[in-house]
Design an enzyme around this catalytic site. Structure first.
Site, PDB file in Angstrom:
ATOM      1  CG  ASP A 135      -1.909   5.011   2.570  1.00 16.11           C
ATOM      2  OD1 ASP A 135      -1.819   5.618   1.712  1.00 16.11           O
ATOM      3  OD2 ASP A 135      -2.665   6.170   3.247  1.00 16.11           O
ATOM      4  CG  HIS A 192      -2.191   0.609   1.222  1.00 16.13           C
ATOM      5  ND1 HIS A 192      -3.219   1.034   2.052  1.00 16.13           N
ATOM      6  CD2 HIS A 192      -2.383   2.380   0.654  1.00 16.13           C
ATOM      7  CE1 HIS A 192      -3.957   1.677   1.840  1.00 16.13           C
ATOM      8  NE2 HIS A 192      -2.790   2.912   0.969  1.00 16.13           N
ATOM      9  CD  GLU A 242      -7.555   6.521   4.311  1.00 21.29           C
ATOM     10  OE1 GLU A 242      -8.123   6.622   2.910  1.00 21.29           O
ATOM     11  OE2 GLU A 242      -6.675   7.042   4.465  1.00 21.29           O
ATOM     12  CG  HIS A 278      -1.323   5.957  -2.713  1.00 18.13           C
ATOM     13  ND1 HIS A 278      -2.440   6.021  -3.788  1.00 18.13           N
ATOM     14  CD2 HIS A 278      -1.358   5.849  -1.445  1.00 18.13           C
ATOM     15  CE1 HIS A 278      -3.960   5.312  -2.759  1.00 18.13           C
ATOM     16  NE2 HIS A 278      -2.838   5.524  -0.940  1.00 18.13           N
TER      17      HIS A 278
HETATM   18  N1  HPA Z   1      -6.239   8.396   1.110  1.00 18.46           N
HETATM   19  C1  HPA Z   1      -7.054   7.935   0.013  1.00 18.46           C
HETATM   20  N2  HPA Z   1      -6.627   8.086  -1.026  1.00 18.46           N
HETATM   21  C2  HPA Z   1      -5.908   8.442  -1.304  1.00 18.46           C
HETATM   22  C3  HPA Z   1      -4.508   8.438  -0.364  1.00 18.46           C
HETATM   23  C4  HPA Z   1      -5.590   7.550   0.943  1.00 18.46           C
HETATM   24  O1  HPA Z   1      -4.909   7.518   2.076  1.00 18.46           O
HETATM   25  N3  HPA Z   1      -2.895   8.483  -0.588  1.00 18.46           N
HETATM   26  C5  HPA Z   1      -3.198   8.950  -1.784  1.00 18.46           C
HETATM   27  N4  HPA Z   1      -4.516   8.508  -2.028  1.00 18.46           N
HETATM   28 ZN    ZN Z   2      -3.634   4.780   0.325  1.00 21.89          ZN
END
Ligand code: HPA
Ligand code: ZN
Length: 340
Positions: A281, A20, A203, A22
């Site tokens: 993340d 996970h 989340e 990005h």
């Molecule tokens: N959450 C949702 N979308 C996202 C995140 C995240 O932590 N990081 C990049 N896009």
């Molecule tokens: Zn994410």
């Protein structure tokens, strides 16, 4: 384990997978400025210090505003190569052996960057990482849930040309108010192409979104999922079905999903028998890459050596590698853990 240095070197030497992350969230302010300058566009912030000072977030949306604004510097194939390569070399330094990174095609398409440009830069960096750093990968394209379903559908149609190089689809961006069911048909189409499916859920959104991601999108993994703990029946199901959850401790604190690392549910999730993994993340924004996430969580929650080893093993078990590769990595984790 509470001795930080010993803990850090232990975590560092364990082989790990990251499931996970990005790619756009690995864009460090220094690289963003370099790229903005060479593209002749105005930088998203006046200085590195100003950028770092601005990286204090109230919630997911306040982060996303900064994240998309910074992402806007990325224009050329070289920009995407440099972005991915910088992340991959850092990952290699932390003994990350396998990655399943996300990217956000719609964010780039909306700025007029063609799919063929960003995918070429990303894929070349992933190829070079395998050849030069020994890191394997499976690339995952995310749909932006706060954009229209039609836009997601069009993006999937464009991506189909590169289908053999994109292992799966995911769902990210603003969560609350954008339930998984909106994307049921697009995910069904991706499944029909043989693509894996994952989704951010639980989340900022409620536990119902986690169940909906499993039932309606066919998600094989849940990204975050920390709010699942609010529903004991869901926790029981996630444990029974061995659904992997990609948890991101520093992210959850920075985006105020949880009040502090000490109150992070990671340990409770392990205790509940969930297949949890630790991930970074958006490490350029949240104060740490993979090793730092393991270390701060282990210190705050007083995780045992065995629990840390379980997290590293889980990272491979929860991956989209084939069973023999998973077994080999798990064996390597155990061998590294057994060293004096
Ligand atoms: N959450 C949702 N979308 C996202 C995140 C995240 O932590 N990081 C990049 N896009
Ligand atoms: Zn994410």
């Amino acid at each position: 384990m509470r001795d930080r240095e010993a803990l850090e070197s232990f975590v560092r030497r364990l082989p790990k997978a990251e499931l996970h992350v990005h790619l756009e969230g690995t864009l460090e302010p220094e690289l963003a400025l370099t790229i903005a300058e060479r593209n002749g566009i105005s930088p998203p912030f006046p200085s590195i210090e100003a950028a770092k000072a601005a990286y204090r977030f109230e919630n997911l949306q306040s982060f996303l505003d900064v994240y998309y604004a910074t992402t806007a510097v990325l224009r050329t194939e070289q920009d995407f190569y440099d972005l991915a390569w910088a992340y991959l070399t850092r990952a290699a330094e932390q003994n990350v052996r396998h990655v399943e990174p996300f990217f956000d095609p719609q964010a780039h398409l909306a700025r007029g960057v063609p799919f063929g440009i960003f995918i070429a830069g990303i894929l070349l960096a992933l190829e070079d990482a395998e050849a030069q750093l020994g890191i394997t990968s499976r690339l995952i394209m995310c749909f932006l849930r706060d954009h229209s379903v039609e836009d997601a559908r069009k993006t999937l149609a464009t991506a189909h040309l590169y289908r053999h190089r994109i292992a799966g689809v995911g769902l990210d961006s603003a969560e609350a108010g954008y339930p998984p069911e909106l994307f049921r048909d697009v995910f069904a189409e991706a499944a029909a192409y043989g693509m894996h499916r994952v989704a951010h859920a639980g989340e900022e959104g409620p536990p119902e979104y986690v169940a909906a991601a499993l039932d309606l999108l066919g998600a094989e993994r849940i990204d975050h999922g920390v709010r699942s703990l609010e529903d004991p029946a869901l926790v029981e199901r996630l444990a029974r079905e061995r659904v992997p959850l990609t948890v991101c401790p520093l992210s959850n604190v920075k985006l105020r999903v949880v009040p502090s690392l000490e109150q992070h549910p990671l340990k409770r999730m392990l205790d509940a028998g969930l297949l949890v993994t630790v991930n970074s993340d958006d490490p350029a924004y949240f104060g740490g890459y993979l090793v730092e996430n393991y270390v701060v969580a282990a210190l705050a929650l007083d995780l045992s050596r065995d629990e840390i080893v379980t997290l590293a093993e889980n990272s491979f078990v929860a991956s989209f590698l084939d069973e023999s590769a998973k077994a080999a990595h798990v064996e390597a984790v155990r061998a590294a853990a057994a060293l004096p």
